[in-house]
Write an enzyme that holds these catalytic residues in place. Sequence first.
Site: not given
Length: 198
Positions: A14, A88, A127, A139, A150
């Site tokens: 996204k 969300r 990532r 992160r 998540r």
Amino acid sequence: MINIILLGPPGAGKGTQAQRLVEAHGMVQLSTGDMLREAKDSGTEMGNRVAEVMARGELVTDEIVIGLIEEKLTGDNGGGFIFDGFPRTLAQADALGALMAKTGKTLDAVIELQVDDAVLVDRIVGRAEQARAAGQPVRADDNAESLKQRLMEYYKKTSPLIGYYYAKGDLRSVNGLGEIEAVAAEIAAVLPQPEPTS
Ligand code: AMP
């Protein structure tokens, strides 16, 4: 000017696709994840409050994220807004609809990026590895435990939005599994054309 939502699980791309739309069409990206990380990094009271929730991979309260989005809706919208990582939950989706109506805006499309779970895990682990190799901060929620949480939050609370927007006639689903360019082309093909301004 068109306003769109990018919908999809964590790691679906996204943020990457939002960035491309910003560059191509001068759209304005509204990422609640980025806003929350900024609040956390600058040590605001709200930022401190959400830090642990985010690190665990859980959702922060609807009230907080709706407040963040509300603040931005009156700001500059360039070629239109891209909602990235918001809404969300169904409550957030209802709130967004009400805010858009109140500010005289329309939601033109909800673009769902479809991907496999296995690919998501690889992308997110990748990532984190890339950031580590480049000496950049990783992160706090890019680890296996948070990722599981998540994904669970996504399936329990966010995936019902697919049906919600389908029923409204706003849903456009694209294959998010390809290369960045290929996914961008799929999105371009389903993006509504802005009304000509006269
Ligand atoms: P993201 O950068 O979109 O992956 O978001 C990172 C984290 O921020 C999420 O795992 C949640 O903890 C929080 N978050 C971001 N957007 C929302 C939202 N719309 N509702 C609730 N929590 C959010």
